[in-house]
Design a protein around this motif. Structure first.
Motif, PDB file in Angstrom:
ATOM      1  N   GLY A  25       0.822  -1.218   0.000  1.00 19.65           N
ATOM      2  CA  GLY A  25       0.000   0.000   0.000  1.00 19.65           C
ATOM      3  C   GLY A  25       0.842   1.247   0.000  1.00 19.65           C
ATOM      4  N   THR A  26       1.870   1.261   0.797  1.00 18.88           N
ATOM      5  CA  THR A  26       2.746   2.436   0.866  1.00 18.88           C
ATOM      6  C   THR A  26       3.403   2.697  -0.484  1.00 18.88           C
ATOM      7  N   ALA A  30       2.959   5.903  -2.935  1.00 19.39           N
ATOM      8  CA  ALA A  30       4.136   6.690  -3.330  1.00 19.39           C
ATOM      9  C   ALA A  30       4.210   6.833  -4.839  1.00 19.39           C
ATOM     10  N   VAL A  31       3.910   5.749  -5.569  1.00 20.44           N
ATOM     11  CA  VAL A  31       3.941   5.815  -7.041  1.00 20.44           C
ATOM     12  C   VAL A  31       2.886   6.785  -7.546  1.00 20.44           C
ATOM     13  N   ALA A  32       1.697   6.688  -6.949  1.00 20.07           N
ATOM     14  CA  ALA A  32       0.630   7.597  -7.359  1.00 20.07           C
ATOM     15  C   ALA A  32       1.026   9.059  -7.108  1.00 20.07           C
ATOM     16  N   SER A  33       1.669   9.302  -6.015  1.00 18.98           N
ATOM     17  CA  SER A  33       2.092  10.668  -5.688  1.00 18.98           C
ATOM     18  C   SER A  33       3.107  11.177  -6.693  1.00 18.98           C
ATOM     19  N   ASN A  34       4.031  10.318  -7.075  1.00 20.27           N
ATOM     20  CA  ASN A  34       5.035  10.745  -8.060  1.00 20.27           C
ATOM     21  C   ASN A  34       4.398  11.066  -9.416  1.00 20.27           C
ATOM     22  N   ALA A  35       3.430  10.272  -9.795  1.00 23.96           N
ATOM     23  CA  ALA A  35       2.769  10.521 -11.082  1.00 23.96           C
ATOM     24  C   ALA A  35       2.033  11.861 -11.071  1.00 23.96           C
ATOM     25  N   ASN A  36       1.363  12.162 -10.019  1.00 22.11           N
ATOM     26  CA  ASN A  36       0.661  13.446  -9.917  1.00 22.11           C
ATOM     27  C   ASN A  36       1.641  14.624  -9.927  1.00 22.11           C
ATOM     28  N   ALA A  37       2.789  14.428  -9.304  1.00 25.37           N
ATOM     29  CA  ALA A  37       3.753  15.522  -9.244  1.00 25.37           C
ATOM     30  C   ALA A  37       4.390  15.772 -10.606  1.00 25.37           C
ATOM     31  N   ALA A  38       4.462  14.777 -11.491  1.00 18.45           N
ATOM     32  CA  ALA A  38       5.119  14.949 -12.782  1.00 18.45           C
ATOM     33  C   ALA A  38       4.300  15.787 -13.738  1.00 18.45           C
ATOM     34  N   ALA A  39       2.980  15.766 -13.584  1.00 18.25           N
ATOM     35  CA  ALA A  39       2.122  16.499 -14.513  1.00 18.25           C
ATOM     36  C   ALA A  39       2.400  17.999 -14.554  1.00 18.25           C
ATOM     37  N   PRO A  40       2.436  18.713 -13.457  1.00 18.08           N
ATOM     38  CA  PRO A  40       2.747  20.145 -13.515  1.00 18.08           C
ATOM     39  C   PRO A  40       4.116  20.428 -14.103  1.00 18.08           C
TER      40      PRO A  40
END
Lengths: 137, 283
Positions: A25-26, A30-40
């Motif tokens: 889960g962690t 973490a992967v989901a967070s990195n993907a969201n951060a790459a968009a901007p």
């Protein structure tokens, strides 16, 4: 007894599976967070118009007017980048005849305080070939 | 070639003629016209006409010819150069000869706020009430034309107005700072220079000059200090030069569109001198 035979080390397995689930889960979060951060980050790469900085003061430059262009062209007879001093205001006390020239054998055509009338003979013929002067009235 | 210089019409007259008789005749023409057309002489016909309250006045043949010349100047300049603005000129302080003019005269407003209405038919002058005629510039040019057209003089220069019957005539254009701005090959024809840098005086809060703009009824204060025009007659040259000064930035372009103006030259307040392509510079 029966349960102990079927599930030996039960608590150890529960702890192990729980730990594995938490770790998965962690990682997923973490992967989901990195993907969201790459968009901007990609958006900032796109070229954007940059607005000029807004200034509170403006600078105005006084430009001398230039003549409207005639149909057949304009001749620049003289161009002086540095404006000369303005001419003096002509009054009765200003000797306009001297100010407007009169040299070179010519006669100022604009002198309001001209010399008194002279006999025709006084104006010598040699100067007759000199150019006439025109300096405005 | 004989040459003489004498004073008339408040300026210096430079005459070139073939004979002394021609010079004497030219002098008499100037004296005669000045006696009739000076607004600074109370006894002149023009002063009496201006003082006459009648709307319709019969004038002498000489005055009628001068008025027709003024009417022609008004027509070719589209009303910019109008002899009927004498009232505004007087209101701004130019109510006496320039030799006796002093600073401090004049006021900022003129009673004359509308374009003057006047016409000459034969020897009959018809004008609206209050119109005051000023033939100053026109009379000088017209007299130059008379002297040359009647064969008395070859070249006559009067207060910046030049009329020539000589192919060799050259004219130095003197700018308001006293420098020669250009040496022009005039030949047969006429040339006149009008300036608002001369004949200026101070009044209460500013400075006035003799050139009244009929569009504003105020002295001209545009970017052109001085203009010169080359035409067939001195009357036309005088009118054109004044119009160019009054029109300012568009003056030379206007002159270029007029078929009766051979060439024009203008001195800017900045000291720059511009001309139309028709200018013929002498070496």
């Amino acid at each position: 007894m029966m349960l102990k035979r079927l599930f030996p080390m039960r608590w150890a397995k529960i702890a192990a599976w729980t730990g594995a689930a938490l770790a998965w889960g962690t990682t997923a979060i973490a992967v989901a967070s990195n993907a969201n951060a790459a968009a901007p980050l990609e958006e900032t790469i796109v070229p954007q118009a940059i607005e000029p900085p807004i200034t509170t003061s403006t600078t105005t430059t006084t430009v001398a007017p230039v003549p409207e262009l005639p149909d057949r062209g304009l001749v620049v007879v003289r161009y002086t980048p540095v404006p000369p001093p303005p001419p003096q205001v002509v009054t009765r006390t200003v000797v306009v005849a001297g100010a407007s020239g009169g040299g070179g054998g010519g006669v100022s055509a604009s002198a309001p305080a001209a010399s008194p009338p002279q006999p025709a003979a006084a104006a010598a013929a040699p100067a007759a070939a000199a150019p006439v002067q025109s300096s405005g009235s | 070639m004989k040459r003489a210089v004498f004073s008339a019409m408040g300026t210096s007259i430079d005459v070139r003629a073939a004979t002394d008789g021609g010079i004497d005749s030219t002098r008499r023409i100037f004296e005669t016209v000045e006696e009739a057309c000076s607004r600074f002489r109370p006894e002149s016909e023009l002063s009496r006409t201006n003082d006459d309250a009648d709307r319709i006045v019969t004038v002498s043949p000489l005055m009628a010819c001068a008025l027709r010349a003024a009417e022609h100047a008004r027509t070719i300049t589209g009303g910019l150069v109008d002899a009927g603005l004498g009232g505004a000129v007087r209101a701004w302080g130019y109510d006496r000869s320039f030799e006796s003019l002093e600073d401090g005269l004049g006021c900022e407003t003129s009673d004359q706020t509308a374009a003057p209405e006047w016409s000459i038919d034969g020897t009959t002058l018809v004008r609206s009430p209050g119109v005051n005629i000023d033939l100053g510039g026109v009379a000088k040019g017209w007299t130059c034309d008379l002297a040359v057209e009647r064969g008395h003089a070859t070249i006559v220069s009067a207060g910046g107005d030049v009329r020539s019957a000589s192919n060799d005539a050259r004219v130095e254009i003197v700018d308001p700072w006293g420098d020669v701005a250009a040496l022009i090959r005039l030949g047969v024809g006429a040339l006149a220079t009008s300036s608002i840098a001369r004949r200026r005086w101070r009044y209460g809060s500013g400075e006035a000059n003799h050139l009244i703009d009929p569009r504003t009824m105020r002295p001209s204060d545009g970017p052109v200090l001085q203009a010169t025009a080359i035409t067939a007659t001195a009357v036309e040259a005088e009118a054109a030069a004044k119009a160019i000064v009054l029109l300012g930035v568009g003056g030379l372009a206007w002159a270029d569109r007029q078929p009766w103006i051979r060439a024009a030259l203008a001195v800017w307040r900045s000291g720059c001198v511009y001309g139309t392509t028709g200018l013929e510079m002498a070496a």
